[in-house]
Design an enzyme around this catalytic site. Structure first.
Site, mmCIF file in Angstrom:
data_model
loop_
_atom_site.group_PDB
_atom_site.id
_atom_site.type_symbol
_atom_site.label_atom_id
_atom_site.label_comp_id
_atom_site.label_asym_id
_atom_site.label_seq_id
_atom_site.Cartn_x
_atom_site.Cartn_y
_atom_site.Cartn_z
ATOM 1 N N ASP A 238 0.812 -1.215 0.000
ATOM 2 C CA ASP A 238 0.000 0.000 0.000
ATOM 3 C C ASP A 238 0.845 1.264 0.000
ATOM 4 O O ASP A 238 1.440 1.613 1.014
ATOM 5 C CB ASP A 238 -0.920 -0.017 1.218
ATOM 6 C CG ASP A 238 -1.954 1.091 1.187
ATOM 7 O OD1 ASP A 238 -2.113 1.724 0.131
ATOM 8 O OD2 ASP A 238 -2.610 1.311 2.216
ATOM 9 N N ASP B 226 -1.817 4.849 -6.227
ATOM 10 C CA ASP B 226 -2.113 4.063 -5.041
ATOM 11 C C ASP B 226 -2.215 2.579 -5.346
ATOM 12 O O ASP B 226 -3.188 2.116 -5.942
ATOM 13 C CB ASP B 226 -3.429 4.577 -4.464
ATOM 14 C CG ASP B 226 -3.764 3.966 -3.124
ATOM 15 O OD1 ASP B 226 -2.954 3.171 -2.619
ATOM 16 O OD2 ASP B 226 -4.823 4.288 -2.589
#
Length: 498
Positions: A81, A277
């Site tokens: 992440d 992301d």
């Protein structure tokens, strides 16, 4: 941000001629690790067996990084992440992981008493992510293993309670860890810990997710692999928030749709700060912009499902969607935007389309963009370098990322890039931004160096004022489990509206 799926304004510029330092070594100081793509069986119903992914664990999707914690080593598969900064793992006695079907076991469960190197840290973790997921626990240190690389006294979180069966490996800025934001204490999270241990020279890494049909990708800490992209890397400034760097976001300046017979370009709600992301399966952009792309490609959005569908056979057409960042173009082929999966109630012969309208200003370039881009995240210099992905790379050609400016080998700064943002007025409660109003401004500078603390009048390239606001309720993404940590300042991409 873990957003588990449900999901020309500036003319092209010639490369800036500059001195480039190449760091070619017989044994580069890098750490390369494979990534495994996993996709949910619960939300996505596969049409056939052609998707090269491992279907396991209801409610999970994204790219997993394998690592170990403890002595002797305990093995984990964690969601990679770039939208958050802490690394956390589940424990066996949590309410979620102690269920009879043992849903957390495939991803690893930490046992502090089984590790001789475990040490508690006097700090708690209580994070809420967009989409409503949360984790609560305490910080600790232990020995971290990444392949053959070992890091002593690595700080992470033991999640005593969570709503996720897999943990998260956050690799964003260390200023955005929960402890830094709530206790004003910075610690070296994964990218910085690799530098402190001598495993890499710089807190920088490159990402290659491969194509949509592949079940694997790779992350390369401390280096770039020239075999895995086309052309040259072009460097853009990360957009700061409140004069500081919290989120790995750059300014999107144009989106276009092309085929062999037509081309349409759009600038609705642009320039726009968008987060690159890895924790987001789909790409989310402003509704007015997305609707025009839908019209070009005959896509239908279903609000109840928070997903869109397209005819599956469109994957064989010659359409592309191109994203432009101050002239740097990343082209995403239509086949990379169509997931070989469907939602309940979607028409027969349709597939999920990998672009959805953003909600509450959460603007993200997720996996359906990132698979087509080779991305170098340079946290030391607050820059991101981009090139189009090479899906058929030859032999590895790995170069080390060094220290100082111009550290990314072979990368060229983009002149006059949209580069700075300042903001004020946000308030936060706990780890979720509530009732916040953000006023952001961006400017086009004479070079691509990001300048925190700019106080000059806000203008775009055309001289227009640029403002934005976000409201409470950033977690209202119905069929998504967004893992972007909403910490008041680092929450989402800031909308930069002309």
């Amino acid at each position: 941000m873990r957003n588990v799926f449900l999901l020309p304004l500036v003319p092209a510029v010639a490369p800036l001629v500059a001195a480039i330092t190449l760091h070619k070594r017989d044994v580069p100081t890098v750490v390369e690790l494979p990534l495994e793509r996993r996709q949910t069986a619960a939300v996505l119903s596969r049409r056939d067996s052609s998707v090269g992914v491992s279907i396991s664990n209801e409610g999970q999707t994204g790219y997993l990084l394998n690592l170990t914690l403890g002595t002797p080593a305990q093995t984990f598969s964690l969601g990679l992440d770039t939208g958050s900064s802490d690394l956390w793992v589940n424990v066996a006695n949590s309410s979620l992981c102690s269920a009879s079907d043992d849903p957390c076991k495939p991803f690893g469960l930490y046992n502090a008493s089984a590790s001789s190197d475990y040490k508690p840290v006097d700090a708690v973790f209580n994070a809420t992510y967009a989409g409503g997921d949360n984790a609560y626990g305490s910080y600790a240190t232990d020995t971290l293993g990444l392949g053959s690389t070992k890091i002593d006294d690595f700080q992470f979180i033991i999640a005593e309670s969570s709503t996720d069966t897999q943990g998260i490996a956050g690799i964003g800025y260390k200023i955005s860890t929960y402890e830094a934001e709530h206790e004003n204490k910075e610690y070296d999270n994964l990218p910085y810990a690799l530098v402190a241990s001598g495993a890499t020279k710089s807190a920088a890494y490159s990402l290659w997710l491969n194509d949509i049909r592949s079940g694997t990708g790779a992350i390369l800490f401390g280096g770039v692999n020239k075999a895995k992209y086309h052309g040259d890397l072009q460097t853009l400034p990360i957009v700061p928030v409140y004069n500081r760097y919290y989120s790995l976001a750059i300014a999107l300046t144009e989106v276009s749709v092309q085929s062999s017979s037509s081309s349409s370009s759009y600038s609705d709600n642009l320039p726009l700060a968008v987060s690159l992301d890895t924790g987001t399966s789909l790409t989310a952009l402003p509704e007015s912009l997305v609707n025009k792309i839908y019209k070009d490609l005959n896509v239908t959005y279903v609000e109840k499902a928070s997903a869109a569908y397209i005819e599956c056979d469109m994957t064989n057409k010659d359409y592309n969607v191109t994203y432009s960042f101050s002239g740097v173009e990343i082209t995403v082929g239509i086949s990379e935007l169509i997931l070989d999966a469907t939602e309940e109630g979607f028409p027969t012969g349709t597939c999920i389309f990998g672009l959805v309208p953003s909600q509450e200003g959460l603007n993200l370039l997720g996996d359906t963009f990132l698979r087509s881009a080779y991305v170098v995240y340079d946290l030391e210099n607050n820059e991101i370098s981009l090139a189009n992905t090479n899906f058929n790379p030859g032999d590895d050609d790995i170069l080390e990322i060094g220290t100082g400016t111009s550290a990314v080998p072979g990368a060229t700064l983009v002149p006059s890039a949209v580069s700075t943002a300042t903001g004020n007025g946000a308030t936060a409660t706990g780890s979720v931004a509530t009732g916040s109003t953000i006023t952001a401004t961006i400017t086009s500078t004479g070079d691509s160096t990001s300048t925190a603390g700019t106080t000059s009048a806000p203008t775009s390239g055309s001289g227009s004022d640029l403002t934005s606001s976000t409201s409470s309720g950033l977690a209202a993404m119905s069929t998504t489990n967004a893992k972007h940590l909403l910490s008041g300042l680092a929450g989402a991409g800031i909308l930069l509206m002309v």
